[in-house]
Scaffold this motif. Structure first.
Motif, PDB file in Angstrom:
ATOM      1  N   LEU A  52      84.079  31.922 -28.952  1.00 17.21           N
ATOM      2  CA  LEU A  52      82.775  31.261 -28.984  1.00 17.21           C
ATOM      3  C   LEU A  52      82.737  30.127 -27.962  1.00 17.21           C
ATOM      4  O   LEU A  52      81.709  29.910 -27.298  1.00 17.21           O
ATOM      5  N   ALA A  53      83.831  29.410 -27.822  1.00 18.85           N
ATOM      6  CA  ALA A  53      83.917  28.384 -26.783  1.00 18.85           C
ATOM      7  C   ALA A  53      83.782  29.020 -25.404  1.00 18.85           C
ATOM      8  O   ALA A  53      83.128  28.469 -24.510  1.00 18.85           O
ATOM      9  N   GLY A  54      84.396  30.186 -25.223  1.00 15.79           N
ATOM     10  CA  GLY A  54      84.277  30.890 -23.952  1.00 15.79           C
ATOM     11  C   GLY A  54      82.845  31.317 -23.673  1.00 15.79           C
ATOM     12  O   GLY A  54      82.376  31.243 -22.526  1.00 15.79           O
ATOM     13  N   ILE A  55      82.134  31.741 -24.705  1.00 15.67           N
ATOM     14  CA  ILE A  55      80.728  32.117 -24.536  1.00 15.67           C
ATOM     15  C   ILE A  55      79.913  30.909 -24.100  1.00 15.67           C
ATOM     16  O   ILE A  55      79.057  30.998 -23.203  1.00 15.67           O
ATOM     17  N   GLY A  56      80.174  29.743 -24.724  1.00 23.28           N
ATOM     18  CA  GLY A  56      79.479  28.528 -24.321  1.00 23.28           C
ATOM     19  C   GLY A  56      79.780  28.164 -22.881  1.00 23.28           C
ATOM     20  O   GLY A  56      78.878  27.757 -22.128  1.00 23.28           O
ATOM     21  N   TYR A  57      81.031  28.340 -22.490  1.00 27.41           N
ATOM     22  CA  TYR A  57      81.449  28.032 -21.120  1.00 27.41           C
ATOM     23  C   TYR A  57      80.679  28.870 -20.108  1.00 27.41           C
ATOM     24  O   TYR A  57      80.098  28.345 -19.144  1.00 27.41           O
TER      25      TYR A  57
END
Length: 277
Positions: free
Chosen positions: A120-125
């Motif tokens: 999910l952090a990667g998606i935000g990134y």
């Protein structure tokens, strides 16, 4: 107790192997999609412009396409390109984030929850990079339209591109670059501490990381746009440059060296454009 430690260590190694395997698969898919998009765009041809250069047709609606469709196509290509370019350097950061979430503070968190929050952090990134792609297209399309109506501007584009590259190289040695490069190399020192085990917190972490990364890569983004967004050789060279300055032991020194090379390239572009005027 030793058996428990060994078990935990084995679980971490397995999770790490799985994480980097998925990252490798994503890199391969995005790289393949980028190459396919570049070949497709190349097949469309280019429009000869005043000043001895050619404009890519990706900035204009051709073959009955509408502006929203052209914009969506560009942003999709941009996301694939940035995924391929940024994954080698951001994957270790995301893995360290997962490890921080699984530290003593959150020691009871289950692996699936940690994995979900990490992705999910990667998606935000990459959502930040997607937003930047939309901005780049809007500016690029507006500039392309303006060139079609202002011949003098079209004639000056090669010089403008050289100046952009020159300034981008100078930016590599600035305090701005040093600050945000440090944020990308040591995110925990720029407010990227381990966040609570919540989806919204993980997504915000990715957004902040992506924003700082866009700032850090401002010079590379300018170079890519000035040289040509669909230039595969430029993409490959910038991917290596980004990865080196993020992961090399003396990253700041590497960044300045890359900046000097970009400055030299900008000067050559300006000299070549001036000789053709």
């Amino acid at each position: 107790m030793d058996l428990v430690s060994v078990g935990e260590s084995g679980a971490r190694c397995s999770a790490r192997a799985a994480f980097y395997s998925v990252c490798g698969l994503l890199f391969a898919i995005s790289a393949g999609a980028t190459i396919a998009a570049c070949l497709s765009m190349s097949a469309m041809g280019e429009l000869p412009m005043r000043g001895g250069w050619s404009m890519s047709m990706m900035w204009m609606p051709m073959c009955g396409k509408t502006w929203p469709r052209v914009a969506a196509s560009f942003v999709g290509m941009w996301i694939a390109m940035m995924t391929a370019m940024m994954l080698p350097s951001v994957a270790p950061v995301l893995w360290r984030y997962r490890e921080a979430l699984g530290s003593a503070r959150h020691g009871r968190a289950r692996a699936p929850a940690l994995t979900w929050l990490t992705w999910l952090a990667g998606i935000g990134y990459f959502a930040v990079w997607a937003a930047l792609g939309a901005v780049v297209f809007a500016l690029g399309a507006a500039f392309a339209t303006l060139q079609m109506h202002v011949p003098a501007l079209s004639h000056a584009v090669p010089v403008i591109a050289g100046v952009m590259v020159l300034l981008a190289g100078a930016l590599q040695s600035s305090a701005w670059k040093a600050h945000y490069l440090d944020c990308c190399r040591r995110p925990q020192e720029c407010g990227h501490a381990a966040l609570p085990l919540r989806s919204d917190a993980a997504f915000r972490y990715g957004l902040r990381l992506g924003l700082h990364c866009c700032y850090c890569c401002a010079s590379f983004t300018v170079v890519l746009v000035a040289i040509g967004v669909m230039d595969l050789l430029a993409m490959a060279a910038l991917t290596v440059a980004i990865t080196l300055e993020r992961l090399a032991p003396r990253g700041p020194l590497v960044a300045r060296g890359i900046g000097y090379s970009i400055v030299g390239m900008g000067l050559l572009m300006i000299a070549r454009a001036a000789s053709l005027m």
